[in-house]
Write a protein that holds these residues in place. Structure first.
Motif, PDB file in Angstrom:
ATOM      1  N   LEU A 110       9.948  -9.241   2.661  1.00 49.69           N
ATOM      2  CA  LEU A 110       9.477  -8.617   3.835  1.00 49.69           C
ATOM      3  C   LEU A 110       8.714  -9.258   4.827  1.00 49.69           C
ATOM      4  CD1 LEU A 110       8.782  -5.289   1.925  1.00 49.69           C
ATOM      5  CD2 LEU A 110      10.639  -5.770   3.417  1.00 49.69           C
ATOM      6  N   GLY A 111       8.340 -10.492   4.571  1.00 50.52           N
ATOM      7  CA  GLY A 111       7.562 -11.208   5.537  1.00 50.52           C
ATOM      8  C   GLY A 111       6.018 -10.808   5.688  1.00 50.52           C
ATOM      9  N   TRP A 112       5.582  -9.811   4.597  1.00 49.21           N
ATOM     10  CA  TRP A 112       4.350  -9.243   4.662  1.00 49.21           C
ATOM     11  C   TRP A 112       3.401  -9.902   3.614  1.00 49.21           C
ATOM     12  CZ3 TRP A 112       4.452  -3.122   4.408  1.00 49.21           C
ATOM     13  CH2 TRP A 112       5.066  -2.785   5.771  1.00 49.21           C
ATOM     14  N   SER A 113       2.036  -9.591   3.729  1.00 51.17           N
ATOM     15  CA  SER A 113       1.272 -10.173   2.407  1.00 51.17           C
ATOM     16  C   SER A 113       1.116  -9.016   1.526  1.00 51.17           C
ATOM     17  CB  SER A 113      -0.356 -10.170   2.859  1.00 51.17           C
ATOM     18  OG  SER A 113      -0.955  -9.092   3.423  1.00 51.17           O
ATOM     19  N   THR A 114       1.065  -9.292   0.287  1.00 54.50           N
ATOM     20  CA  THR A 114       0.699  -8.279  -0.929  1.00 54.50           C
ATOM     21  C   THR A 114      -0.225  -7.068  -0.346  1.00 54.50           C
ATOM     22  OG1 THR A 114      -0.692  -9.642  -2.047  1.00 54.50           O
ATOM     23  CG2 THR A 114       1.439  -9.918  -2.504  1.00 54.50           C
ATOM     24  N   ARG A 115      -1.303  -7.445   0.314  1.00 59.60           N
ATOM     25  CA  ARG A 115      -2.235  -6.576   0.346  1.00 59.60           C
ATOM     26  C   ARG A 115      -1.784  -5.649   1.644  1.00 59.60           C
ATOM     27  NH1 ARG A 115      -8.060  -8.469   2.401  1.00 59.60           N
ATOM     28  NH2 ARG A 115      -7.954  -9.289   0.037  1.00 59.60           N
ATOM     29  N   GLN A 116      -0.763  -6.051   2.584  1.00 66.73           N
ATOM     30  CA  GLN A 116      -0.349  -5.100   3.471  1.00 66.73           C
ATOM     31  C   GLN A 116       0.568  -4.256   2.625  1.00 66.73           C
ATOM     32  OE1 GLN A 116       1.241  -8.358   5.961  1.00 66.73           O
ATOM     33  NE2 GLN A 116       0.496  -7.126   7.890  1.00 66.73           N
ATOM     34  N   ILE A 117       1.518  -4.804   1.902  1.00 67.96           N
ATOM     35  CA  ILE A 117       2.334  -3.757   1.231  1.00 67.96           C
ATOM     36  C   ILE A 117       1.745  -2.772   0.564  1.00 67.96           C
ATOM     37  CG2 ILE A 117       4.052  -3.597  -0.811  1.00 67.96           C
ATOM     38  CD1 ILE A 117       5.189  -6.560   0.274  1.00 67.96           C
ATOM     39  N   GLU A 118       0.647  -3.141  -0.292  1.00 67.62           N
ATOM     40  CA  GLU A 118      -0.100  -2.129  -1.110  1.00 67.62           C
ATOM     41  C   GLU A 118      -0.829  -1.064  -0.221  1.00 67.62           C
ATOM     42  OE1 GLU A 118      -1.513  -0.615  -4.800  1.00 67.62           O
ATOM     43  OE2 GLU A 118      -0.435  -2.487  -4.301  1.00 67.62           O
ATOM     44  N   ARG A 119      -1.365  -1.550   0.914  1.00 68.89           N
ATOM     45  CA  ARG A 119      -1.950  -0.514   1.656  1.00 68.89           C
ATOM     46  C   ARG A 119      -0.852   0.509   2.658  1.00 68.89           C
ATOM     47  NH1 ARG A 119      -4.490  -4.075   4.831  1.00 68.89           N
ATOM     48  NH2 ARG A 119      -3.043  -4.088   6.384  1.00 68.89           N
ATOM     49  N   GLN A 120       0.225  -0.095   2.892  1.00 71.71           N
ATOM     50  CA  GLN A 120       1.293   0.688   3.683  1.00 71.71           C
ATOM     51  C   GLN A 120       1.726   1.739   2.796  1.00 71.71           C
ATOM     52  OE1 GLN A 120       1.897   0.992   6.910  1.00 71.71           O
ATOM     53  NE2 GLN A 120       0.362  -0.612   7.595  1.00 71.71           N
ATOM     54  N   LEU A 121       2.218   1.370   1.542  1.00 72.16           N
ATOM     55  CA  LEU A 121       2.929   2.224   0.693  1.00 72.16           C
ATOM     56  C   LEU A 121       2.228   3.101   0.150  1.00 72.16           C
ATOM     57  CD1 LEU A 121       5.103  -0.373  -1.175  1.00 72.16           C
ATOM     58  CD2 LEU A 121       5.954   1.117   0.278  1.00 72.16           C
ATOM     59  N   LEU A 122       0.651   2.750  -0.026  1.00 75.57           N
ATOM     60  CA  LEU A 122      -0.079   3.788  -0.604  1.00 75.57           C
ATOM     61  C   LEU A 122      -0.282   4.854   0.534  1.00 75.57           C
ATOM     62  CD1 LEU A 122      -1.849   4.322  -3.202  1.00 75.57           C
ATOM     63  CD2 LEU A 122      -3.888   3.206  -1.878  1.00 75.57           C
ATOM     64  N   ALA A 123      -0.534   4.342   1.624  1.00 74.86           N
ATOM     65  CA  ALA A 123      -0.355   5.385   2.665  1.00 74.86           C
ATOM     66  C   ALA A 123       0.529   6.371   2.945  1.00 74.86           C
ATOM     67  CB  ALA A 123      -0.767   4.779   4.093  1.00 74.86           C
ATOM     68  N   GLU A 124       1.863   5.782   2.706  1.00 73.02           N
ATOM     69  CA  GLU A 124       2.999   6.891   2.860  1.00 73.02           C
ATOM     70  C   GLU A 124       3.556   7.421   1.546  1.00 73.02           C
ATOM     71  OE1 GLU A 124       5.859   6.342   5.499  1.00 73.02           O
ATOM     72  OE2 GLU A 124       4.971   4.484   6.610  1.00 73.02           O
ATOM     73  N   LEU A 125       3.396   6.823   0.503  1.00 74.97           N
ATOM     74  CA  LEU A 125       4.154   7.268  -0.685  1.00 74.97           C
ATOM     75  C   LEU A 125       2.953   7.574  -1.827  1.00 74.97           C
ATOM     76  CD1 LEU A 125       6.309   4.847   0.033  1.00 74.97           C
ATOM     77  CD2 LEU A 125       7.627   6.484  -1.396  1.00 74.97           C
ATOM     78  N   GLY A 126       1.651   7.375  -1.484  1.00 75.59           N
ATOM     79  CA  GLY A 126       0.819   7.612  -2.404  1.00 75.59           C
ATOM     80  C   GLY A 126       0.517   6.815  -3.705  1.00 75.59           C
ATOM     81  N   ALA A 127       1.287   5.663  -3.450  1.00 73.63           N
ATOM     82  CA  ALA A 127       1.440   4.700  -4.619  1.00 73.63           C
ATOM     83  C   ALA A 127       1.805   3.432  -4.020  1.00 73.63           C
ATOM     84  CB  ALA A 127       2.287   5.189  -5.661  1.00 73.63           C
ATOM     85  N   GLY A 128       1.519   2.402  -4.801  1.00 75.59           N
ATOM     86  CA  GLY A 128       1.735   1.036  -4.396  1.00 75.59           C
ATOM     87  C   GLY A 128       2.845   0.616  -5.136  1.00 75.59           C
ATOM     88  N   PRO A 129       3.314  -0.483  -4.981  1.00 74.35           N
ATOM     89  CA  PRO A 129       4.717  -1.201  -5.501  1.00 74.35           C
ATOM     90  C   PRO A 129       4.479  -0.969  -6.874  1.00 74.35           C
ATOM     91  CG  PRO A 129       3.584  -2.939  -4.111  1.00 74.35           C
ATOM     92  CD  PRO A 129       2.724  -1.506  -3.785  1.00 74.35           C
ATOM     93  N   LEU A 130       3.619  -1.456  -7.602  1.00 69.47           N
ATOM     94  CA  LEU A 130       3.633  -1.494  -9.029  1.00 69.47           C
ATOM     95  C   LEU A 130       3.790  -0.339  -9.507  1.00 69.47           C
ATOM     96  CD1 LEU A 130       0.806  -4.243  -9.805  1.00 69.47           C
ATOM     97  CD2 LEU A 130       3.266  -4.501 -10.013  1.00 69.47           C
ATOM     98  N   ALA A 131       2.966   0.877  -8.832  1.00 69.10           N
ATOM     99  CA  ALA A 131       3.316   2.104  -9.605  1.00 69.10           C
ATOM    100  C   ALA A 131       4.638   2.815  -9.229  1.00 69.10           C
ATOM    101  CB  ALA A 131       2.194   3.205  -8.778  1.00 69.10           C
ATOM    102  N   LEU A 132       4.979   2.330  -7.880  1.00 72.75           N
ATOM    103  CA  LEU A 132       6.683   3.048  -7.758  1.00 72.75           C
ATOM    104  C   LEU A 132       7.743   2.203  -8.856  1.00 72.75           C
ATOM    105  CD1 LEU A 132       6.355   2.643  -3.890  1.00 72.75           C
ATOM    106  CD2 LEU A 132       6.542   4.670  -5.167  1.00 72.75           C
ATOM    107  N   ALA A 133       7.290   1.052  -9.085  1.00 73.70           N
ATOM    108  CA  ALA A 133       8.196   0.353  -9.881  1.00 73.70           C
ATOM    109  C   ALA A 133       8.078   0.652 -11.274  1.00 73.70           C
ATOM    110  CB  ALA A 133       8.009  -1.186 -10.097  1.00 73.70           C
TER     111      ALA A 133
END
Length: 497
Positions: A110-133
């Motif tokens: 995605l061209g993001w940092s892992t921190r950006q992904i965690e923050r954005q997914l948590l804000a929109e889906l209530g869970a980060g990438p590890l929790a979604l996976a």
């Protein structure tokens, strides 16, 4: 949606299945989460809270309802419609990227940092990438437990868990049952929907969707354009081979009143999540047909054909690279000629497979295999050979990517820069390989003919201007326009198809 409490409460109280997968209802008193259409008596509104994902519910300490099985809901249509980085991240997670490459691999794509992904997914889906996976792994484990006779230890690793202990703990936490109890419960179900597959090595499951679903153009298109050896219509089902990350598979997909019957044979069960995800994209099963048809029906010229057969889907693909190659082979030729050209490539460059149940013989060749082909062996015009070779070499060296993480507009620009790529080829790839619900083909002969027959503008420029109010669902409008013709792509295939 999940932040609109009044609307969510109304959907739960009316048991509105249109919202299944769009949000989840968590009940504070029972610590259970459900889909909106759960058949049990709705809880009091003050005891409800709403979450945007199953992973968010699990993260908050709720377990899945044993009645409505919310983890098996259709996916939210939002993630296929949206083209931003969060939606692309969700599509990649659904395709198993976190399991295979970890969060750093997701970030790199995605061209993001892992921190950006965690923050954005948590804000929109209530869970980060590890929790979604993790939530996805739990659902994969459930499918394997309930539909196969694989030993539970093998299922743990096939579903993507790092250890049997983590597998046991996750299943117990998410479903309030041990893996063994889940299997026993499935075996007792009277309707047989989740019992172990009768054929060893075959996984049988139901793929849910939001109603209505009109299967004629969906399965008609797949059957009419089927490449011999790779695809076929047999015994009331569309069958095809699949190239997957860990091996290959064969899938059979058959329309039913409230689900798609899916039978999968995989050389490696670790590919189950990816295979299901790709089949759902192929059949556009996460679409919201009510929202689509409501927008299109607002046009009085389109309304009659929408009302005739509501719920049309946009046929997708299980392999974007494969579809791009086939789009080039189909330029300015008939459906039959395109199949013939593709079949020759399959025979010469495809990997052979065994199919005990039918006539499938090969996997469709990947870009790496096709990049080495001799252009003189292609029975195509010289300009088309150049177009095909340029495409497969760009796909093979990575300068062009058509995966679920790609920015649709940037990818359009890259395609248009290739020799031989005009608006039609670019838009058909955007529609079916990139999954853009607003892809539009105003220059397509069938679209123009149908538009004129309905009293719509006939020239591409005028039709594009007149179709502005169909957005963001113009790809669905194309399906309805095509459906005015009696071409085989619009007809549910018969056994002799």
């Amino acid at each position: 949606m999940h932040t609109d409490t009044e609307r969510c409460v109304g959907a739960v109280q009316s048991k509105d299945a249109r919202f299944d997968g769009v949000f989840f209802t968590a009940v504070r008193t029972t610590r259970i989460y459900c889909r909106p259409s759960c058949p049990v008596v709705p809880p009091k509104p003050e005891n409800m809270e709403f979450h945007p994902s199953a992973a968010s519910c699990q993260r908050a300490g709720f377990r899945a309802c044993k009645r409505c099985r919310p983890d098996t809901s259709p996916g939210s249509p939002e993630w296929n419609v949206r083209a931003d980085a969060v939606a692309r991240a969700v599509r990649l997670i659904q395709d198993g990227v976190v399991d295979r490459e970890g969060v750093p691999g997701l970030a790199r794509r995605l061209g993001w940092s892992t921190r950006q992904i965690e923050r954005q997914l948590l804000a929109e889906l209530g869970a980060g990438p590890l929790a979604l996976a993790r939530a996805q792994r739990a659902q994969t484990a459930r499918v394997l437990i309930e539909t196969t006779l694989l030993p539970l230890g093998e299922i743990a690793f096939a579903a993507g868990f790092a250890s049997i202990r983590t597998f046991n703990d996750t299943v117990r936490e998410v479903f309030a049952l041990t893996p063994g109890e889940l299997r026993a419960r499935a075996a007792r179900r009277a309707d047989g929907a989740g019992t172990a597959a009768a054929t060893p090595g075959v996984i049988s499951l139901r793929l849910p969707f939001r109603t209505p679903l009109e299967p004629s153009n969906l399965f008609g298109h797949l059957a009419a354009t089927a490449v011999p050896g790779v695809e076929e219509w047999r015994d009331g089902a569309y069958r095809r081979t699949l190239s997957l990350p860990y091996g290959h598979g064969i899938v059979a997909l058959a329309p039913r009143a409230d689900h798609i019957a899916c039978r999968l044979s995989l050389t490696d069960p670790r590919d189950l999540t990816q295979a299901i995800s790709r089949c759902r994209r192929l059949l556009d099963l996460d679409a919201d047909p009510v929202a689509v048809d409501e927008r299109l029906r607002a046009d009085p010229l389109l309304a009659p054909i929408v009302d005739t057969a509501p719920g049309r889907r946009v046929p997708g693909t299980v392999d974007p690279d494969e579809f791009a190659v086939r789009a080039v082979l189909g330029q300015q030729v008939s459906t039959a000629a395109a199949r013939t050209h593709a079949a020759r490539l399959v025979t010469a460059y495809g990997t052979p497979v065994d199919d005990p149940e039918g006539g499938l013989t090969h996997l469709f060749p990947g870009p790496e295999a096709l990049a080495a082909l001799d252009p003189e062996t292609l029975a195509l015009p010289r300009s088309r050979r150049t177009t095909l070779l340029t495409l497969v070499r760009a796909l093979a060296d990575g300068s062009l990517s058509l995966g679920p993480a790609e920015d649709r507009e940037k990818t359009r620009a890259r395609l248009l820069a290739l020799p031989g790529f005009g608006p039609w080829t670019t838009e058909i790839i955007a529609m079916r390989a990139l999954g853009d619900p607003d892809a539009f083909l105003p220059g397509d002969l069938g679209v123009r003919r149908a538009a004129e027959g309905l009293g719509l503008p006939g020239t591409p420029a005028a039709l594009t201007a007149g179709a502005a109010h169909w957005r963001p669902w113009r790809a669905y409008a194309v399906q309805y326009l095509w459906a005015t013709d009696d071409h085989p792509i619009n007809l549910l295939p018969s056994e002799g198809h």
